[in-house]
Each structure stands twice: as structure tokens, then as C-alpha cells.
Design a protein around this motif. Structure first.
Motif, PDB file in Angstrom:
ATOM      1  N   SER A 121       0.825  -1.208   0.000  1.00 25.97           N
ATOM      2  CA  SER A 121       0.000   0.000   0.000  1.00 25.97           C
ATOM      3  C   SER A 121       0.862   1.263   0.000  1.00 25.97           C
ATOM      4  O   SER A 121       0.343   2.356  -0.106  1.00 25.97           O
ATOM      5  CB  SER A 121      -0.932  -0.005   1.210  1.00 25.97           C
ATOM      6  OG  SER A 121      -0.180   0.008   2.397  1.00 25.97           O
ATOM      7  N   LYS A 122       2.179   1.105   0.131  1.00 29.50           N
ATOM      8  CA  LYS A 122       3.067   2.264   0.100  1.00 29.50           C
ATOM      9  C   LYS A 122       3.136   2.806  -1.317  1.00 29.50           C
ATOM     10  O   LYS A 122       3.343   2.080  -2.268  1.00 29.50           O
ATOM     11  CB  LYS A 122       4.484   1.893   0.537  1.00 29.50           C
ATOM     12  CG  LYS A 122       4.596   1.500   1.977  1.00 29.50           C
ATOM     13  CD  LYS A 122       6.040   1.178   2.314  1.00 29.50           C
ATOM     14  CE  LYS A 122       6.193   0.688   3.716  1.00 29.50           C
ATOM     15  NZ  LYS A 122       7.582   0.309   4.003  1.00 29.50           N
ATOM     16  N   LYS A 123       2.977   4.115  -1.451  1.00 25.19           N
ATOM     17  CA  LYS A 123       3.091   4.745  -2.758  1.00 25.19           C
ATOM     18  C   LYS A 123       4.448   5.407  -2.859  1.00 25.19           C
ATOM     19  O   LYS A 123       4.936   5.993  -1.903  1.00 25.19           O
ATOM     20  CB  LYS A 123       1.987   5.767  -2.961  1.00 25.19           C
ATOM     21  CG  LYS A 123       0.628   5.129  -3.053  1.00 25.19           C
ATOM     22  CD  LYS A 123      -0.318   6.024  -3.759  1.00 25.19           C
ATOM     23  CE  LYS A 123      -1.617   5.266  -3.931  1.00 25.19           C
ATOM     24  NZ  LYS A 123      -2.487   5.904  -4.862  1.00 25.19           N
ATOM     25  N   LYS A 124       5.033   5.284  -4.028  1.00 25.39           N
ATOM     26  CA  LYS A 124       6.336   5.882  -4.273  1.00 25.39           C
ATOM     27  C   LYS A 124       6.196   7.401  -4.277  1.00 25.39           C
ATOM     28  O   LYS A 124       5.304   7.956  -4.919  1.00 25.39           O
ATOM     29  CB  LYS A 124       6.853   5.393  -5.629  1.00 25.39           C
ATOM     30  CG  LYS A 124       8.246   5.801  -5.934  1.00 25.39           C
ATOM     31  CD  LYS A 124       8.671   5.151  -7.240  1.00 25.39           C
ATOM     32  CE  LYS A 124      10.086   5.494  -7.562  1.00 25.39           C
ATOM     33  NZ  LYS A 124      10.521   4.866  -8.794  1.00 25.39           N
ATOM     34  N   GLU A 125       7.069   8.076  -3.551  1.00 26.91           N
ATOM     35  CA  GLU A 125       7.036   9.531  -3.498  1.00 26.91           C
ATOM     36  C   GLU A 125       7.654  10.093  -4.768  1.00 26.91           C
ATOM     37  O   GLU A 125       8.745   9.695  -5.170  1.00 26.91           O
ATOM     38  CB  GLU A 125       7.799  10.018  -2.274  1.00 26.91           C
ATOM     39  CG  GLU A 125       7.553  11.465  -1.965  1.00 26.91           C
ATOM     40  CD  GLU A 125       8.140  11.880  -0.639  1.00 26.91           C
ATOM     41  OE1 GLU A 125       8.715  12.981  -0.594  1.00 26.91           O
ATOM     42  OE2 GLU A 125       8.028  11.117   0.327  1.00 26.91           O
ATOM     43  N   ILE A 126       6.959  11.007  -5.394  1.00 26.66           N
ATOM     44  CA  ILE A 126       7.415  11.595  -6.650  1.00 26.66           C
ATOM     45  C   ILE A 126       7.829  13.039  -6.399  1.00 26.66           C
ATOM     46  O   ILE A 126       7.105  13.802  -5.778  1.00 26.66           O
ATOM     47  CB  ILE A 126       6.299  11.540  -7.714  1.00 26.66           C
ATOM     48  CG1 ILE A 126       6.016  10.083  -8.064  1.00 26.66           C
ATOM     49  CG2 ILE A 126       6.665  12.346  -8.938  1.00 26.66           C
ATOM     50  CD1 ILE A 126       4.882   9.891  -9.020  1.00 26.66           C
ATOM     51  N   ASP A 127       9.015  13.412  -6.887  1.00 29.65           N
ATOM     52  CA  ASP A 127       9.512  14.778  -6.762  1.00 29.65           C
ATOM     53  C   ASP A 127       9.956  15.247  -8.142  1.00 29.65           C
ATOM     54  O   ASP A 127      11.053  14.914  -8.603  1.00 29.65           O
ATOM     55  CB  ASP A 127      10.670  14.855  -5.765  1.00 29.65           C
ATOM     56  CG  ASP A 127      11.112  16.281  -5.486  1.00 29.65           C
ATOM     57  OD1 ASP A 127      10.625  17.217  -6.166  1.00 29.65           O
ATOM     58  OD2 ASP A 127      11.945  16.469  -4.590  1.00 29.65           O
ATOM     59  N   ILE A 128       9.093  16.014  -8.808  1.00 32.54           N
ATOM     60  CA  ILE A 128       9.398  16.440 -10.177  1.00 32.54           C
ATOM     61  C   ILE A 128      10.432  17.556 -10.232  1.00 32.54           C
ATOM     62  O   ILE A 128      10.846  17.954 -11.319  1.00 32.54           O
ATOM     63  CB  ILE A 128       8.115  16.860 -10.933  1.00 32.54           C
ATOM     64  CG1 ILE A 128       7.424  18.024 -10.237  1.00 32.54           C
ATOM     65  CG2 ILE A 128       7.183  15.679 -11.102  1.00 32.54           C
ATOM     66  CD1 ILE A 128       6.285  18.633 -11.031  1.00 32.54           C
ATOM     67  N   THR A 129      10.865  18.071  -9.074  1.00 30.01           N
ATOM     68  CA  THR A 129      11.942  19.066  -9.083  1.00 30.01           C
ATOM     69  C   THR A 129      13.312  18.406  -9.043  1.00 30.01           C
ATOM     70  O   THR A 129      14.319  19.067  -9.255  1.00 30.01           O
ATOM     71  CB  THR A 129      11.819  20.036  -7.885  1.00 30.01           C
ATOM     72  OG1 THR A 129      11.954  19.309  -6.679  1.00 30.01           O
ATOM     73  CG2 THR A 129      10.498  20.780  -7.909  1.00 30.01           C
TER      74      THR A 129
ATOM     75  N   LYS B 242      12.113  32.492  -8.646  1.00 32.62           N
ATOM     76  CA  LYS B 242      13.507  32.919  -8.696  1.00 32.62           C
ATOM     77  C   LYS B 242      14.487  31.775  -8.533  1.00 32.62           C
ATOM     78  O   LYS B 242      15.583  31.814  -9.049  1.00 32.62           O
ATOM     79  CB  LYS B 242      13.759  34.000  -7.647  1.00 32.62           C
ATOM     80  CG  LYS B 242      12.991  35.265  -7.935  1.00 32.62           C
ATOM     81  CD  LYS B 242      13.305  36.350  -6.957  1.00 32.62           C
ATOM     82  CE  LYS B 242      12.510  37.598  -7.322  1.00 32.62           C
ATOM     83  NZ  LYS B 242      12.796  38.722  -6.476  1.00 32.62           N
ATOM     84  N   GLU B 243      14.088  30.732  -7.805  1.00 32.15           N
ATOM     85  CA  GLU B 243      14.995  29.605  -7.580  1.00 32.15           C
ATOM     86  C   GLU B 243      14.867  28.608  -8.719  1.00 32.15           C
ATOM     87  O   GLU B 243      13.817  28.040  -8.933  1.00 32.15           O
ATOM     88  CB  GLU B 243      14.681  28.918  -6.251  1.00 32.15           C
ATOM     89  CG  GLU B 243      15.218  29.657  -5.056  1.00 32.15           C
ATOM     90  CD  GLU B 243      15.135  28.806  -3.806  1.00 32.15           C
ATOM     91  OE1 GLU B 243      15.617  27.658  -3.841  1.00 32.15           O
ATOM     92  OE2 GLU B 243      14.582  29.284  -2.835  1.00 32.15           O
ATOM     93  N   ASN B 244      15.952  28.404  -9.439  1.00 34.54           N
ATOM     94  CA  ASN B 244      15.955  27.488 -10.573  1.00 34.54           C
ATOM     95  C   ASN B 244      15.698  26.051 -10.137  1.00 34.54           C
ATOM     96  O   ASN B 244      15.064  25.283 -10.849  1.00 34.54           O
ATOM     97  CB  ASN B 244      17.284  27.593 -11.321  1.00 34.54           C
ATOM     98  CG  ASN B 244      17.216  26.955 -12.681  1.00 34.54           C
ATOM     99  OD1 ASN B 244      16.170  26.928 -13.316  1.00 34.54           O
ATOM    100  ND2 ASN B 244      18.346  26.445 -13.139  1.00 34.54           N
ATOM    101  N   SER B 245      16.164  25.672  -8.936  1.00 38.48           N
ATOM    102  CA  SER B 245      16.023  24.292  -8.482  1.00 38.48           C
ATOM    103  C   SER B 245      14.581  23.924  -8.136  1.00 38.48           C
ATOM    104  O   SER B 245      14.262  22.760  -7.985  1.00 38.48           O
ATOM    105  CB  SER B 245      16.909  24.043  -7.266  1.00 38.48           C
ATOM    106  OG  SER B 245      16.497  24.860  -6.193  1.00 38.48           O
ATOM    107  N   LYS B 246      13.694  24.910  -8.025  1.00 33.65           N
ATOM    108  CA  LYS B 246      12.287  24.641  -7.717  1.00 33.65           C
ATOM    109  C   LYS B 246      11.460  24.388  -8.967  1.00 33.65           C
ATOM    110  O   LYS B 246      10.321  23.963  -8.890  1.00 33.65           O
ATOM    111  CB  LYS B 246      11.674  25.806  -6.925  1.00 33.65           C
ATOM    112  CG  LYS B 246      12.326  26.045  -5.598  1.00 33.65           C
ATOM    113  CD  LYS B 246      12.064  24.915  -4.634  1.00 33.65           C
ATOM    114  CE  LYS B 246      12.695  25.196  -3.289  1.00 33.65           C
ATOM    115  NZ  LYS B 246      12.600  24.097  -2.372  1.00 33.65           N
ATOM    116  N   LYS B 247      12.034  24.684 -10.136  1.00 34.64           N
ATOM    117  CA  LYS B 247      11.315  24.442 -11.381  1.00 34.64           C
ATOM    118  C   LYS B 247      11.246  22.938 -11.645  1.00 34.64           C
ATOM    119  O   LYS B 247      12.204  22.217 -11.385  1.00 34.64           O
ATOM    120  CB  LYS B 247      12.012  25.145 -12.556  1.00 34.64           C
ATOM    121  CG  LYS B 247      11.983  26.647 -12.463  1.00 34.64           C
ATOM    122  CD  LYS B 247      12.695  27.266 -13.642  1.00 34.64           C
ATOM    123  CE  LYS B 247      12.793  28.763 -13.515  1.00 34.64           C
ATOM    124  NZ  LYS B 247      13.538  29.349 -14.622  1.00 34.64           N
ATOM    125  N   PRO B 248      10.135  22.460 -12.190  1.00 34.53           N
ATOM    126  CA  PRO B 248      10.019  21.031 -12.447  1.00 34.53           C
ATOM    127  C   PRO B 248      10.906  20.561 -13.603  1.00 34.53           C
ATOM    128  O   PRO B 248      11.253  21.345 -14.492  1.00 34.53           O
ATOM    129  CB  PRO B 248       8.545  20.849 -12.804  1.00 34.53           C
ATOM    130  CG  PRO B 248       8.092  22.184 -13.256  1.00 34.53           C
ATOM    131  CD  PRO B 248       8.928  23.189 -12.528  1.00 34.53           C
TER     132      PRO B 248
END
Length: 83
Positions: free
Chosen positions: A26-34, A70-76
Motif C-alpha cells: 500500500s506504500k506509494k512511491k514519493e514523486i519529486d518532479i523538481t 527565482k529559484e531554478n532548483s524549484k522548477k520542475p
């Protein structure tokens, strides 16, 4: 008769345990598009290249026209077609 009932009880108990062990987690894989691009349930880091549907794709930061981010690392990260 008692032996038959006992055998049926044992068989039904063991089959219920087997059914429970094969159920998906039942664990779902955590997705981080950044941090990653995703394809076929796999993670790819920025700069990764591959063929998708006969087209060469590269994992890149999504360009954004608004100046509020402003933060480039926050863009997907997205798959962009390479020419």
C-alpha cells in the motif's frame, strides 16, 4: 470425517495466507518532479537522454516565463525533444 474437516481447515488457512502475501504494497512511491524526470515508473536525473516513441528526449528544467520563480532548483524537470 474429522480428518477431512481438519484437512479443509488447513487448506483454507494456508491459501488465505498465500493470498495476503501476494497483495501489492500500500506504500506509494514519493514523486519529486523538481529532482527527477519519470518514465516507465523509473527516475531519471537532469541531463538523462533516451528514445521515447521514436524521438530523442532529454530531462531538462522546464522554462518558465514568469519572474516569480527565482529559484531554478524549484522548477520542475520535464522530458524535452532533442533536435
Amino acid at each position: 470425517m474429522k480428518i477431512i474437516l481438519l484437512s479443509l481447515l488447513i487448506l483454507s488457512t494456508s491459501s488465505s495466507f498465500a493470498g495476503n502475501s501476494q497483495q501489492p504494497s500500500s506504500k506509494k512511491k514519493e514523486i519529486d518532479i523538481t529532482k527527477f524526470c519519470y518514465y516507465a515508473d523509473k527516475e531519471y536525473s537532469i541531463g538523462a537522454e533516451m528514445l521515447q516513441n521514436g524521438k530523442k528526449k532529454k530531462c531538462v528544467r522546464k522554462p518558465q516565463s514568469d519572474s516569480s520563480s527565482k529559484e531554478n532548483s524549484k522548477k520542475p524537470l520535464i522530458w524535452a525533444t532533442v533536435k
